[in-house]
Design a protein around this motif. Structure first.
Motif, short mmCIF file in Angstrom:
data_model
loop_
_atom_site.label_atom_id
_atom_site.label_comp_id
_atom_site.label_asym_id
_atom_site.label_seq_id
_atom_site.Cartn_x
_atom_site.Cartn_y
_atom_site.Cartn_z
N ARG A 409 0.82 -1.20 0.00
CA ARG A 409 0.00 0.00 0.00
C ARG A 409 0.86 1.26 0.00
NH1 ARG A 409 -3.50 2.50 3.91
NH2 ARG A 409 -2.76 1.11 5.54
N PHE B 23 -12.84 0.83 4.73
CA PHE B 23 -11.87 0.58 5.80
C PHE B 23 -12.35 1.27 7.05
CE2 PHE B 23 -9.25 0.85 1.93
CZ PHE B 23 -8.74 -0.42 1.94
N PRO B 24 -12.12 0.65 8.19
CA PRO B 24 -12.34 1.41 9.42
C PRO B 24 -11.27 2.50 9.46
CG PRO B 24 -11.35 -0.73 9.89
CD PRO B 24 -11.62 -0.68 8.42
N LEU B 30 -14.06 4.55 6.15
CA LEU B 30 -13.73 5.21 4.90
C LEU B 30 -14.22 4.27 3.80
CD1 LEU B 30 -12.06 7.23 3.14
CD2 LEU B 30 -10.16 5.63 3.41
N LEU B 32 -14.22 3.36 0.13
CA LEU B 32 -13.47 3.68 -1.08
C LEU B 32 -14.34 3.50 -2.32
CD1 LEU B 32 -9.82 2.35 -1.06
CD2 LEU B 32 -10.64 4.69 -1.14
N GLU B 51 -7.60 10.64 -8.83
CA GLU B 51 -6.73 11.35 -7.90
C GLU B 51 -6.00 10.35 -7.02
OE1 GLU B 51 -9.05 14.07 -5.64
OE2 GLU B 51 -9.79 15.03 -7.49
N SER B 52 -4.91 10.82 -6.51
CA SER B 52 -4.19 10.00 -5.56
C SER B 52 -5.09 9.74 -4.36
CB SER B 52 -2.92 10.75 -5.16
OG SER B 52 -2.19 9.98 -4.26
N GLY B 53 -5.16 8.52 -3.94
CA GLY B 53 -5.99 8.20 -2.78
C GLY B 53 -7.41 7.84 -3.17
N SER B 54 -7.70 7.83 -4.46
CA SER B 54 -9.06 7.51 -4.86
C SER B 54 -9.33 6.01 -4.83
CB SER B 54 -9.35 8.08 -6.25
OG SER B 54 -8.42 7.55 -7.18
N GLY B 55 -8.30 5.23 -4.71
CA GLY B 55 -8.51 3.78 -4.53
C GLY B 55 -8.11 2.94 -5.72
N LYS B 56 -7.33 3.51 -6.63
CA LYS B 56 -6.94 2.76 -7.84
C LYS B 56 -6.13 1.52 -7.49
CE LYS B 56 -4.67 6.32 -9.38
NZ LYS B 56 -4.85 7.24 -8.24
N SER B 57 -5.13 1.70 -6.62
CA SER B 57 -4.29 0.55 -6.25
C SER B 57 -5.11 -0.51 -5.53
CB SER B 57 -3.14 1.00 -5.35
OG SER B 57 -2.32 1.91 -6.04
N THR B 58 -5.98 -0.04 -4.66
CA THR B 58 -6.83 -0.98 -3.93
C THR B 58 -7.70 -1.77 -4.89
OG1 THR B 58 -6.84 0.60 -2.11
CG2 THR B 58 -8.49 -1.15 -2.05
#
Ligand SMILES: Nc1ncnc2c1ncn2[C@@H]1O[C@H](COP(=O)(O)OP(=O)(O)O)[C@@H](O)[C@H]1O
Ligand SMILES: [Mg+2]
Lengths: 411, 270
Positions: A409, B23-24, B30, B32, B51-58
């Motif tokens: 992550r 996510f807790p 939160l 996503l 955007e960064s943090g938008s959940g692409k990697s997840t």
């Protein structure tokens, strides 16, 4: 299997991003090696002690001794010896008479156990007479040179204590004494030192004196009796059973002791020492295993992301676990191998050159004996591997529990 | 016309169904994604921006089965990813999914060849076979001459090429690339992207590319934007980066307020 070993062995060899992990890994290898080597050497010593003490003891002690329960002396000893010698398992028998006396020469003196023997028979049950260092034991044969002083063969430490050499005259005083018109006076007799023996076993060398059977009977004012009949048997470790057979054959009023019984304390102490040594030095291995635990735990932390990546292309948690398990085992196997090599070499060198000397008064032996055994190596190696295996359990299972999404992550 | 309508199910190579991830966080949760639906056809090359943090990697993690959705499902053809045992999922990843990241994530102790061969070695393929396959791929990505170099001895672009070789050595059908050019300078990024498109074609891949670079995104078959937990399609015709397309329908599933996220949140799927 192959994959895990491939990764583990490379991880072990590779230079690390974190130097500390490499240092701790090296320390754990050295630690295991040191522990194993120390254990091998220590066990070789205790084993050598037991072996050499036993050897010397058995050289100087009979396997089984028969005596009267009432301590009144064996009267019909000639026929009894003859008869018992033909019992099964008995290979030799010899009569002897014992008496406590004081040996003095001028102002110096020492207490001694004076043993009257028939040398021809005595030689068949004990090797004391083969360890004559100076002079000879030939004079101990019955009825030689009547008229001269009776011969006496002294233990080397006893001879040194009273300052006697071969040819010296010593005075032997019997505490039994003799009733004379002037009351009870100690009985004494002059002996000629014919030889000095050195068995290497301190108890004997410091307190034994050998004389002719008849001379000792005379010294202690005994009739034609002996105090013990000593036996050699064909199987050392059946001494107790054979002893019972001898007792039964000798009839009522007799008892036997054997070498194990007589030296029970000694052997028990040696065994205890061996166990204590194993435990104490085994702690070194435990400390080494702790190093393995630390090294692996740090390595798992260092490799967290790499582990996650491996999982992304299908490496199973169980495979990851084995990578670290093998790594711990590799450390342990390498350390153990080095330790065994060093330990056995050192034990061989020590045993071959006998360069470490001991105080005979304390240890009964005047050198440090080494008797390495391969069984000890096998046990030590097994213990080292098991302890190391235990040390890998936590780090390897924590490596398998890494969650790839978590580990990937950041960054 | 929505994607859902256009694509018939037999055509879908990869499909998510009401995917949720929460996510807790602190004292709340939160969320996503909420009911995220994505359908990718076989052979498609899809870009995902956001955007960064938008959940692409997840999202990519969940597509690869490296993370579990809070609710919803991921299907490969008719295979439901969540139904696989850990061992089956691992074997599936090993054979079907190639993954590259912004960082090369090569194992530093191993050579380029060994790194490229890892997925094959991991399934205990004999070394000579695995290395032969890895060597072919290193040739293909233009690094045949650097096979014996360690990762640290290669440039950023070369490291990324080795990462592509490793991702494809096992012959997967799906390539997941999470900002693979993100740490490279513009010209290297361009050549790595060209490599990606080449490999995509040559290996008949279905590819999902997460990128910040809209120029690169535009060169894909389709560009989706991840925003507020939903994927929206950006029409190919010169879109302004932040302009919401008139039909924001990258497979918006039901926009039902009674979302499955809310329903299934607490226990989550097994
Ligand atoms: N396990 C987690 N627990 C809490 N928050 C998480 C967890 N995983 C991801 N997040 C959060 O989810 C958000 C999306 O992360 P990510 O998928 O990496 O975004 P992107 O790749 O689009 O930049 C981030 O704000 C991150 O902090
Ligand atoms: Mg990301």
């Amino acid at each position: 299997m192959r994959f895990e070993l491939f990764i583990a062995s490379r991880y072990l060899r590779a230079r690390r991003r974190q130097a500390l992990v490499g240092v701790i890994t090296a320390i754990s290898v050295v630690g295991v090696a040191a522990g194993v080597a120390a254990l091998i050497i220590a066990l070789a010593i205790t084993n050598g002690m037991r072996r050499d003490l036993q050897q010397r003891l058995l050289g100087s002690t009979a396997h089984v001794e028969l005596m009267r329960t009432a301590a009144d002396g064996i009267t019909h000893w000639r026929s009894l010896t003859q008869r018992l010698r033909s019992l099964p398992h008995v290979t030799a028998a010899a009569p002897a008479i014992y008496g406590q006396g004081l040996i003095s020469r001028g102002a110096r003196s020492g207490g001694a156990l004076i043993k009257g023997i028939l040398p021809a028979q005595e030689r068949t049950v004990s090797s004391l007479l083969n360890n004559i260092r100076e002079g000879s034991a030939a004079d101990l044969a019955p009825s030689t040179n009547a008229g001269t002083l009776p011969p006496l063969v002294l233990g080397s430490d006893l001879a040194a204590q009273v300052g006697a050499e071969v040819g010296s005259t010593v005075l032997v005083t019997s505490p039994q004494g003799e009733l004379t018109p002037f009351g009870l006076v100690p009985k004494y007799q002059r002996f000629r030192v014919a030889g000095i023996f050195h068995s290497g076993f301190y108890q004997y060398d410091s307190s034994f004196a050998l004389a002719r059977l008849a001379d000792v009977q005379h010294l202690f004012s005994e009739p034609d009796v002996v105090s013990v009949i000593s036996f050699k048997i064909d199987d050392l470790y059946r001494a107790a059973a054979v002893g019972r057979e001898i007792e039964a054959a000798a009839g009522p009023g007799f008892m036997t002791t054997n070498w194990m019984e007589q030296n029970q304390e000694l052997f028990r102490a040696l065994r205890l020492e061996q166990v204590a040594t194993f435990i104490i030095i085994g702690l070194i291995v435990c400390v080494a295993a702790l190093n393995i635990l630390i090294a692996l735990t740090m390595m798992v932390m260092e490799k967290t992301r790499d582990i996650a990546v491996m999982m992304s292309y299908g490496v199973l948690p169980s495979q990851i676990r084995r990578i670290f398990l093998y790594q711990g085992l590799l450390i342990s196997v390498i350390g153990t191998a080095i330790g065994l090599a060093v330990g056995y070499s050192a034990a061989w060198v020590g045993g071959h050159y006998r360069f470490i000397h001991l105080s005979a008064q304390v240890y009964s032996l005047d050198y440090l004996p080494f008797a390495p055994r391969w069984q000890d190596g096998a046990i030590v190696a097994a213990v080292a591997l098991l302890v190391s295996l235990a040390a890998t359990l936590y780090p390897s299972s924590s490596s398998a529990g890494i969650l790839p999404a978590e580990a990937l992550r950041y960054e | 016309m929505t994607e859902v309508a256009r694509i018939d199910q037999g055509d879908a190579f990869l499909r998510t169904e009401d995917l949720c991830k929460a996510f807790p966080s602190g004292n709340g949760t939160l969320t996503l994604f909420r009911d995220l639906n994505l359908t990718v056809r076989r052979g498609e090359m899809v870009a995902i921006v956001g955007e960064s943090g938008s959940g692409k990697s997840t999202l990519l993690h969940m597509l690869a089965g490296l993370d579990r959705p809070s609710a919803g499902a991921v299907y490969f053809g008719s295979t439901l990813l969540g139904k696989l045992t850990a061992g089956q999922a691992a074997a599936f990843r090993n054979r079907e999914i190639g993954y590259v990241w912004q960082m090369h994530y090569l194992l530093p102790e191993f050579t380029a060849l060994e790194n490229a061969a890892m997925p094959l070695l991991a399934r205990n393929m004999p070394k000579n076979q695995a290395f032969a396959a890895a060597a072919r791929l290193l040739d293909e990505v233009g690094l045949g001459q650097r096979a014996s170099h360690r990762a640290g001895e290669l440039s950023g672009g070369e490291q990324q090429r080795v990462a592509f070789a490793r991702a494809l050595v096992a012959g997967p059908g799906l390539l997941l690339a999470d900002e693979p050019t993100g740490s490279l300078d513009a010209s290297t990024a361009d050549s790595v992207f060209r490599l990606l498109t080449q490999l995509h074609t040559a290996h008949q891949l279905t590819s999902i590319l997460v990128t910040h670079n809209l120029d690169l995104a535009r060169r894909c078959d389709r560009t989706l934007r991840l925003r507020d937990g939903q994927l929206q399609q950006i029409p190919v015709a010169g879109m302004q980066p932040d302009q919401t397309p008139p039909e924001s329908t990258a497979d918006t599933g039901t926009s039902n307020v009674q979302s499955s996220c809310v329903r299934v949140q607490a226990p989550g799927p097994a």
